[in-house]
Write an enzyme that holds these catalytic residues in place. Structure first.
Site: not given
Ligand code: GLN
Length: 533
Positions: A147-148, A70, A383, A354, A507, A189-190, A381, A187, A509
């Site tokens: 939610d508790i 968010d 990539g 990743g 990154h 009601k909810p 990254c 509705k 992005e």
């Molecule tokens: N796993 C890789 C690292 O830790 C790349 C991390 C990522 O892509 N954010 O360097």
């Protein structure tokens, strides 16, 4: 200073973050200074260690804070550059309180949810207002009322209203008004029940933002107004949007949301001129061109795991008048199959970040396909690490080249941990996080894209390019296009003999905005359009 709290009722996934961010957009367009904050009830100290399958992407801020996606909405929809203080989880709140208890700060008193936890929550709200002075602070409370685990936050808001005065606080409750097919009716009601839950804790919503599949007829608005004790003009329709989420602020403006907010809080500010935003939305929904981009990832089933990447592609597409058609390619499937089967008809290949070995061999095949077939490639990254491994193996012929993340005994660890990093233990301990500068090399495509010699980008990774391989990689056409100012860390690479093959250790992005697409994404889509022709 005025405070707006955004709560959610009935079910999760109502788009509370988007609603809060859209309100932020509208208030900013009225000339107000807005700061956004997220308070999340989960006990993880940060979402950095949470699986993207469960929680969507981990969004990283300039100061290295790892937070909920968010915060990405907030940064894309408003001008704010956020930091750790803009996001708190119950885990962080409890951690602070328990640390204080261990230090003896409570002088032997019994430490309790009320007042100690609630005081810490209030402290975090007030502290943000001091750290980032603004006219309006919009605080979104994660989870659903009832939610508790959300109770301490709501109780803190109740006390907060006593502290700063009702006239300075507004509660916007985002609720669901479902359409029941069998009855052919919307509705209420909810929503009534969810507001009753709020009242139990002593909170009363000022605005109901009603998420609905259908138009909210006047009689339904009246009913909600009567039963929930909210003025009719404060019952706002938040209908599902089919074309683009960026339309949300425009629709909410039509519903007079910002007007109601200003009136209730006694804010005098000119009407919002949303011209720039409208033009952006028009470009998004009526593009003249279209381009197909493959994202080769492993968290693709979770629609929010690559949220910021999808949005960055859209921003770049809007700037180049083209629709982005995304082909989601499962990296594990590529491992077993001929990559051409999945990639022959795309104009660009993107390999996102990743962690962990799963799927990496498929990503390497995708990078190889892009290199050998002159398809534009953007590596983010992981990539970039993938591009490095691929080049080392298939161009330099270094069999077994790998990252030590995936193969500790690789004979050619072209991606590795730096000495000093290796000894650190504990989750998140040795991550390079947050904004770091990169110096770009003259005459590179990266320089063409960025147009400036030094950039600042956000990082979230452990492993780094191994400089022992630099000379032989460069001699073979693997250009180090950007490094840290000291030159010790490789941040950006590209291929000399390829139309557009760029990959970065950071990154990008996380820094793309609707009307300010990121240079690398724009360069990538531009190249993809060229490739398509
Ligand atoms: N796993 C890789 C690292 O830790 C790349 C991390 C990522 O892509 N954010 O360097």
């Amino acid at each position: 200073m005025k405070y707006i709290f955004v709560t959610g009722g009935v079910v999760s996934s109502l788009g509370k973050g988007l609603a809060a961010a859209s309100l932020g957009t509208l208030l900013e367009h009225r000339g107000l200074k807005v700061t956004m904050q997220k308070l999340d009830p989960y006990l993880n100290v940060d979402p950095g260690t949470m699986n993207p399958f469960e929680h969507g992407e981990v969004y990283v801020l300039d100061d290295g804070a790892e937070c909920d996606l968010d915060l990405g909405h907030y940064e894309r929809f408003t001008n704010g550059v956020l930091s750790q203080g803009n996001s708190s989880s119950s885990g962080q709140v409890y951690e602070s309180v328990i640390k204080n208890e261990r230090k003896g700060k409570y002088l032997g008193k019994t430490v309790q949810v009320i007042p100690h936890i609630t005081n810490e929550i209030k402290r975090r709200i007030l502290a943000l207002g001091v750290e980032q002075p603004c006219d309006v602070l919009i605080t979104e409370i994660g989870g659903t009322v009832g939610d508790i685990e959300g109770l301490p936050f709501l109780e803190a808001i109740r006390q907060f209203i006593q502290d700063v005065g009702l006239e300075n606080v507004l509660i916007m409750h985002v609720t669901l008004v479902p359409f029941i097919k069998a009855a052919g009716e919307l509705k209420t009601k909810p929503s009534q029940q969810s507001i009753a839950k709020l009242r139990e804790i002593g909170l009363h919503p000022d605005i109901l933002l009603c998420r609905t599949e259908h138009k909210l007829p006047d009689d339904v608005k009246e009913k909600l107004s009567t039963y929930c004790n909210v003025p009719i003009e404060a019952v706002i329709e938040g209908r599902d949007i089919e074309d683009t989420i960026y339309r949300a602020p425009l629709l909410l403006q039509q519903e007079q949301l910002d007007e109601v907010v200003c009136k209730r809080l006694g804010i005098v500010a000119p009407v919002a001129d949303m011209g720039d935003w409208e033009r952006f939305v028009t470009r998004i929904v009526n593009p003249k061109k279209r381009v197909r981009i493959a994202i080769v990832g492993k968290y693709l089933e979770h629609k929010d795991a690559y949220k910021s990447i999808f949005e960055s592609l859209r921003h770049a597409g809007a700037a180049l008048d083209c629709e982005i058609e995304i082909e989601e390619v499962d990296a594990e499937v590529l491992e077993k199959e001929n990559p051409a089967l999945h990639l022959h008809d795309v104009a660009g290949i993107l390999v996102p970040g990743g962690f962990g070995e799963r799927g990496t061999e498929g990503k390497i095949k995708a990078a190889q396909y892009a290199r050998e077939n002159n398809v534009p490639y953007l590596g983010l990254c992981l990539g970039m690490q993938i591009a490095t491994i691929e080049f080392a193996r298939n161009v330099l012929g270094l069999a077994g080249a790998n990252s030590t993340e995936f193969d500790k005994k690789s004979p050619h660890p072209v991606i590795h941990l730096l000495p000093g990093q290796r000894e650190l233990k504990g989750k998140g301990a040795n991550m390079r996080l947050g904004t770091w500068p990169t110096v770009i090399k003259e005459g590179t495509r990266a320089m063409l894209a960025y147009q400036v010699p030094t950039i600042r980008e956000r990082h979230r990774h452990r492993y780094e390019f191994n400089q022992d391989y630099r000379a032989q990689m460069e001699a073979a056409g693997f250009t180090i296009a950007g490094t840290s100012p000291e030159g010790d860390l490789v941040e950006l690479i590209e291929l000399r003999d390829h139309p557009w093959y760029l990959a970065c250790q950071y990154h990008p992005e996380f820094q793309s905005k609707p009307n300010q697409p990121h240079a690398l994404f724009k360069g990538f889509i531009g190249a993809a359009l060229g490739h398509q022709r």
